[in-house]
Design a protein around this motif. Structure first.
Motif, short mmCIF file in Angstrom:
data_model
loop_
_atom_site.label_atom_id
_atom_site.label_comp_id
_atom_site.label_asym_id
_atom_site.label_seq_id
_atom_site.Cartn_x
_atom_site.Cartn_y
_atom_site.Cartn_z
N ALA A 141 0.87 -1.18 0.00
CA ALA A 141 0.00 0.00 0.00
C ALA A 141 0.89 1.22 0.00
CB ALA A 141 -0.91 0.00 1.22
N GLU A 142 0.70 2.10 -0.97
CA GLU A 142 1.58 3.26 -1.09
C GLU A 142 0.87 4.40 -1.81
OE1 GLU A 142 5.01 2.29 -3.44
OE2 GLU A 142 3.84 1.06 -4.82
N PRO A 143 1.28 5.63 -1.54
CA PRO A 143 0.73 6.76 -2.29
C PRO A 143 1.35 6.85 -3.68
CG PRO A 143 2.36 7.53 -0.72
CD PRO A 143 2.21 6.05 -0.48
N MET A 144 0.59 7.34 -4.63
CA MET A 144 1.09 7.61 -5.98
C MET A 144 0.58 8.99 -6.39
SD MET A 144 0.45 5.47 -9.53
CE MET A 144 1.13 3.90 -8.98
N PRO A 145 1.14 10.05 -5.80
CA PRO A 145 0.62 11.40 -6.05
C PRO A 145 1.11 12.03 -7.35
CG PRO A 145 2.43 11.50 -4.50
CD PRO A 145 2.22 10.04 -4.79
N GLN A 146 2.15 11.46 -7.96
CA GLN A 146 2.76 12.10 -9.12
C GLN A 146 1.84 12.07 -10.34
OE1 GLN A 146 3.81 9.27 -7.67
NE2 GLN A 146 4.50 7.76 -9.15
N ALA A 147 2.00 13.06 -11.19
CA ALA A 147 1.22 13.12 -12.42
C ALA A 147 1.83 12.20 -13.47
CB ALA A 147 1.20 14.56 -12.95
N PHE A 148 0.98 11.55 -14.24
CA PHE A 148 1.43 10.74 -15.37
C PHE A 148 0.26 10.56 -16.31
CE2 PHE A 148 0.03 7.82 -12.07
CZ PHE A 148 -0.78 6.92 -12.75
N THR A 149 0.56 10.23 -17.56
CA THR A 149 -0.49 10.11 -18.57
C THR A 149 -0.61 8.72 -19.15
OG1 THR A 149 1.07 10.87 -20.27
CG2 THR A 149 -0.32 12.55 -19.23
N ARG B 178 5.96 6.96 -13.71
CA ARG B 178 7.06 7.93 -13.48
C ARG B 178 7.64 7.83 -12.06
NH1 ARG B 178 5.20 8.26 -18.17
NH2 ARG B 178 5.36 10.12 -19.48
N TRP B 179 7.83 6.60 -11.58
CA TRP B 179 8.43 6.45 -10.26
C TRP B 179 9.84 7.04 -10.26
CZ3 TRP B 179 5.40 5.53 -6.44
CH2 TRP B 179 4.33 4.63 -6.54
N ARG B 180 10.24 7.57 -9.12
CA ARG B 180 11.60 8.08 -8.96
C ARG B 180 12.15 7.65 -7.61
NH1 ARG B 180 11.33 14.45 -9.37
NH2 ARG B 180 10.70 13.80 -11.45
N HIS B 181 13.44 7.29 -7.58
CA HIS B 181 14.09 6.85 -6.35
C HIS B 181 15.38 7.64 -6.16
CE1 HIS B 181 12.12 2.76 -5.35
NE2 HIS B 181 11.34 3.38 -6.23
N ASP B 182 15.58 8.18 -4.97
CA ASP B 182 16.87 8.76 -4.63
C ASP B 182 17.86 7.63 -4.35
OD1 ASP B 182 15.95 11.33 -4.87
OD2 ASP B 182 15.56 11.61 -2.73
N VAL B 183 19.04 7.73 -4.91
CA VAL B 183 20.07 6.70 -4.75
C VAL B 183 21.39 7.39 -4.43
CG1 VAL B 183 18.92 5.10 -6.33
CG2 VAL B 183 20.59 6.73 -7.24
N ASP B 184 22.38 6.59 -4.00
CA ASP B 184 23.72 7.14 -3.86
C ASP B 184 24.53 6.80 -5.10
OD1 ASP B 184 24.60 4.49 -3.64
OD2 ASP B 184 24.68 4.56 -1.45
N LYS B 185 25.73 7.32 -5.19
CA LYS B 185 26.53 7.14 -6.40
C LYS B 185 26.91 5.69 -6.62
CE LYS B 185 31.01 8.09 -4.19
NZ LYS B 185 32.24 8.94 -4.24
N HIS B 186 27.01 4.90 -5.53
CA HIS B 186 27.37 3.50 -5.68
C HIS B 186 26.25 2.72 -6.34
CE1 HIS B 186 30.77 4.58 -3.26
NE2 HIS B 186 30.06 4.71 -2.15
N LEU B 187 25.03 2.90 -5.85
CA LEU B 187 23.91 2.17 -6.43
C LEU B 187 23.66 2.60 -7.87
CD1 LEU B 187 21.66 0.11 -6.08
CD2 LEU B 187 20.21 1.93 -5.15
N ALA B 188 23.80 3.90 -8.14
CA ALA B 188 23.61 4.38 -9.51
C ALA B 188 24.61 3.72 -10.45
CB ALA B 188 23.75 5.89 -9.56
N ALA B 189 25.85 3.59 -10.03
CA ALA B 189 26.87 2.96 -10.86
C ALA B 189 26.60 1.48 -11.05
CB ALA B 189 28.25 3.17 -10.24
N ILE B 190 26.14 0.80 -10.01
CA ILE B 190 25.82 -0.63 -10.11
C ILE B 190 24.67 -0.84 -11.09
CG2 ILE B 190 24.86 -2.57 -8.81
CD1 ILE B 190 26.50 -1.45 -6.38
N VAL B 191 23.62 -0.03 -10.98
CA VAL B 191 22.49 -0.15 -11.92
C VAL B 191 22.96 0.08 -13.35
CG1 VAL B 191 20.31 0.93 -12.63
CG2 VAL B 191 20.73 0.45 -10.22
N ALA B 192 23.86 1.04 -13.53
CA ALA B 192 24.36 1.31 -14.88
C ALA B 192 25.11 0.12 -15.46
CB ALA B 192 25.27 2.54 -14.86
#
Length: 501
Positions: A362-370, A436-450
């Motif tokens: 259960a979570e909020p989804m307040p962001q706009a999307f089409t 349009r989900w967005r997640h804050d990450v640190d530089k390590h996780l961003a590099a691993i995902v890349a």
């Protein structure tokens, strides 16, 4: 003459005349079309003042202007005009003037031109909906259409069909569509809607799930009378007679027992916020402990005063009137007595998963999307099903893909300490599709995902290489990366290779 009997002839005439949603928009032009959507009939009438067939249809069927009976006969043909009068879709006064009293309007439903038969609303004429009012296509029904999948299934149940809008969205996707409603008038109008679409739909009368007792369906869709308020019925299309969010609780709690193996339910619902319990825990408590995966999405929250004012306007009550004052006071007092601090609104999607422990988010989804939410909901269930079947070790040894279109956002703000330039403020991964989900990450996780690739290294191996290159402790980095990737998979920013290949 029933409405259903004349509906095919009428919709065929509409189609031939270009009396479709797109046809009307093209005929009126963008300004008058926007006026139509805002409920400003004078501007629409001005744009449709010529003597073309389409303009005359707009004046009669959209604006519901009164016209001589001879003009209606000339427009539709004498036989069809008489059938409309006999079916009481049109009234005739002593002077021979006729006026449409129903709303028979074109819409695009899941990419198809359709015509929905419903009661006249207040969008184009002064009108106060009666207690037995049957709603047409509104914002809530459109949002549910967008959040319901249209992939092929054998059986679909439209619970509380009203004028048949949700069932229309499932035509062509199911071998059999069943639609229920407690209100005989709703079934009459829904039958006309389905007949006009050339569809065979099983129509059953009764409350809630009673007409389909003992039956199971591959897909259930419901836009129930979910208005949160006192336990009374003022309008059947929105008031259940159950206290507060009792209608939503009833539909959410009983839908699972009517799902076929692997079947899904797609429901609109509303719930109360209180100080004693989180809204997420409240709605989750309506679902069984075993047997379902559920995604509960809160799209909006209203304070009690705003909520009451909105629904008073919905029934065309002037908020400044004495009647509105009395209703507002009673409604708000009821909320206070039950500790209601807000009212949430959103979607509940449920999938049958057999005898496994329930998996509820259960979570909020307040962001706009089409983008339509239906495909996202189906993919969500596939993603969490994959996650549910794997241990932490198996998750680490799997291969993944950063979702196509995933964006990395490096956000900087004015550096107030230095007084000049910019300083890093956030690093974010954002989907550019779906919700349009967005997640804050640190530089390590961003590099691993890349570094993830469905035909490349596993998550464990990718983390190992990154740790080695950056002089980091591998096991500690992996222990933090696995749950972070799980969260990214839940929201579809990262996809397991086994799900996409």
């Amino acid at each position: 003459m029933s409405l259903a009997a004349l509906a095919p002839e009428l919709t065929a005439l509409f189609a031939d005349a270009g009396f479709t949603a797109d046809g009307i928009a093209a005929h009126l032009g963008p300004d008058a079309t926007e006026a139509l959507h805002r409920g400003e009939p004078a501007a629409v009438r001005y744009a449709a003042a010529d003597d073309s067939t389409l303009s005359r249809l707009i004046r009669v069927f959209v604006l519901r202007d009164a016209v001589p009976a001879t003009e209606l006969a000339e427009l539709l043909g004498a036989t069809l005009a008489t059938k409309l009068i006999d079916a009481r879709a049109v009234t005739v006064d002593r002077s021979g003037t006729v006026r449409l009293v129903l709303d028979i309007r074109p819409h695009v439903i899941v990419g198809e031109n359709r015509w929905v038969f419903s009661d006249a609303d207040a969008s184009m004429t002064e009108h106060v909906p009666g207690p037995d009012h049957v709603l047409g296509v509104g914002a809530a029904s459109l949002s549910l259409l967008q959040s319901t999948p249209v992939t092929p299934v054998d059986t679909v149940l439209d619970l509380g069909t009203g004028s048949g809008v949700q069932a229309l969205g499932q035509l062509g996707t199911a071998e059999q569509v069943t639609a229920t409603d407690i209100h005989p008038r709703a079934l009459e109008l829904a039958a006309a809607t389905f007949a006009g679409a050339g569809a065979q739909v099983e129509l059953l009368q009764g409350a809630w799930f009673e007409p389909v007792a003992g039956r199971r369906f591959d897909r259930i869709v419901a836009n129930p009378p979910f208005v949160v308020g006192l336990p009374e019925v003022g309008h059947v299309y929105r008031d259940s007679g159950l206290n507060l969010d009792g209608a939503s609780e009833l539909v959410v709690s009983r839908a699972p027992e009517h799902l076929a193996p692997g079947g899904t339910a797609h429901l609109l619902a509303a719930w109360v916020h209180t100080h004693e319990q989180s809204w997420a825990a409240r709605v989750a408590s309506w679902l069984p402990k075993r047997g379902v995966a559920a995604w509960i999405i809160e799209r909006d929250v209203a304070d009690p005063a705003h909520y009451v004012g909105t629904w008073l306007r919905d029934e065309s009550i002037d908020p400044r009137s004495p009647a509105a004052a009395a209703r507002t006071e009673a409604w708000l007092r009821h909320f206070d007595e039950h500790g209601v601090t807000g009212i949430g609104f959103g979607f509940v999607a449920i999938r049958d998963i057999g005898d496994e422990p329930s998996d509820i988010m259960a979570e909020p989804m307040p962001q706009a999307f089409t983008d339509p939410l239906g495909p996202e909901i189906e993919e969500y269930f596939d993603r969490i099903g994959w996650l549910r079947e794997r241990t932490a070790t198996e998750l680490a040894d799997a291969t993944y893909l950063a979702r196509p279109g995933l964006a990395r956002e490096d956000i900087s703000q004015a550096d107030t300490d230095a007084g000049v330039g910019f300083a890093p403020a956030a690093l974010r991964l954002t989907r550019t599709d779906g919700p349009r989900w967005r997640h804050d990450v640190d530089k390590h996780l961003a590099a691993i995902v890349a570094g993830l690739h469905p035909h490349g290294l596993s998550l464990r191996e990718t983390v190992g290489l990154y740790a080695l290159a950056n002089d980091l402790e591998e096991e500690a980095l992996l222990d933090s990366a696995v749950p972070a990737v799980v969260d990214l998979v839940r929201h579809g920013l990262v996809l397991p290779a086994e799900v996409i290949l």
